[in-house]
Design a protein around this motif. Structure first.
Motif, mmCIF file in Angstrom:
data_model
loop_
_atom_site.group_PDB
_atom_site.id
_atom_site.type_symbol
_atom_site.label_atom_id
_atom_site.label_comp_id
_atom_site.label_asym_id
_atom_site.label_seq_id
_atom_site.Cartn_x
_atom_site.Cartn_y
_atom_site.Cartn_z
ATOM 1 N N HIS A 27 48.737 -4.939 10.510
ATOM 2 C CA HIS A 27 49.968 -4.445 9.952
ATOM 3 C C HIS A 27 50.031 -4.913 8.361
ATOM 4 C CE1 HIS A 27 51.409 -3.885 13.993
ATOM 5 N NE2 HIS A 27 52.513 -3.489 13.421
ATOM 6 N N THR A 53 52.705 -0.376 9.677
ATOM 7 C CA THR A 53 53.468 -1.464 8.822
ATOM 8 C C THR A 53 54.503 -1.869 9.783
ATOM 9 O OG1 THR A 53 54.859 0.695 8.149
ATOM 10 C CG2 THR A 53 53.130 0.202 6.775
ATOM 11 N N PRO A 112 51.824 4.552 9.457
ATOM 12 C CA PRO A 112 52.906 3.616 8.760
ATOM 13 C C PRO A 112 54.329 4.355 9.128
ATOM 14 C CG PRO A 112 51.860 5.178 7.213
ATOM 15 C CD PRO A 112 51.203 5.344 8.510
#
Length: 208
Positions: A34, A64, A95
């Motif tokens: 992440h 993310t 993301p």
């Protein structure tokens, strides 16, 4: 501010990670990382450079922890995110959305080099403006090569000043999703099969 990130995935080993600037990388599963903001970025004047390498037989998923908000800087409205990806294994990049806010200008450029042994999903989601905002400009380009020969050349713009700008009905949100080698996949957009394998699906509307 300049941010540089390197993520290298190798079979049977933990990913090699290097990060400096406004992003950190956290390994959340053996094959998943992440991206975490450590500072307010991207602001106008910022450049974020991400290099990703996936070796044969390796698997990597990039996520993310939160949406990104592009904001103007004190001297310039424009910020840049550059992805440089080389993959021979399995790569999934998804993301959370990027919000281009407060009249900022945000440019993303993705360079993807892959081999026939690769399996790729690359998704990008962009929204012009926060609630009540309709200002901001985004340009996103994807330059993908398969074994050194062109696979895809694609660019999309949103917001005032874009090619599709229209005060009556211009789209302010976009979802773009590249798959290889699969050409028949469930997506929010209409998949367009590519001549050398894989597909590109694009959706545009007012809000994500």
């Amino acid at each position: 501010m300049r941010t540089e990130v390197l993520i290298a995935a190798r079979p049977g080993r933990r990913p090699h990670i290097e990060a400096s600037g406004g992003l950190a990388v956290r390994e959340t599963r053996p094959d998943t990382v992440h991206l975490v903001s450590t500072a307010a970025t991207p602001l106008g004047g910022d450049t974020v450079c991400l290099r990703v390498v996936v070796e044969p037989g390796a698997c990597l998923r990039i996520r993310t922890v939160a949406a990104s908000i592009a904001l103007p800087g004190s001297k310039t409205l424009e910020s840049h995110v550059l992805w440089n990806i080389e993959t021979h294994g399995e790569l999934d990049v998804d993301p959370l959305p990027t919000i281009v806010a407060a009249g900022s200008r945000h440019i993303t450029d993705t360079r993807l080099n892959l081999s026939e042994s690769a399996r790729v999903r690359l998704r990008e989601r962009v929204q012009i403006g926060r609630t009540g905002e309709r200002q901001g400009f985004w340009s996103g380009s994807v330059h993908a090569d398969l074994d050194g020969a062109p696979l895809l050349r694609h660019r999309t713009e949103l917001g005032p000043g874009s090619v599709a700008d229209d005060a009556l009905g211009a789209p302010l949100a976009c979802v773009s999703e590249l798959h290889y080698p699969d050409a028949d996949v469930p997506t929010v957009g209409m998949p367009l099969a590519l001549a050398r394998g894989g597909c590109l699906a694009t959706w545009q509307g007012d809000r994500l």
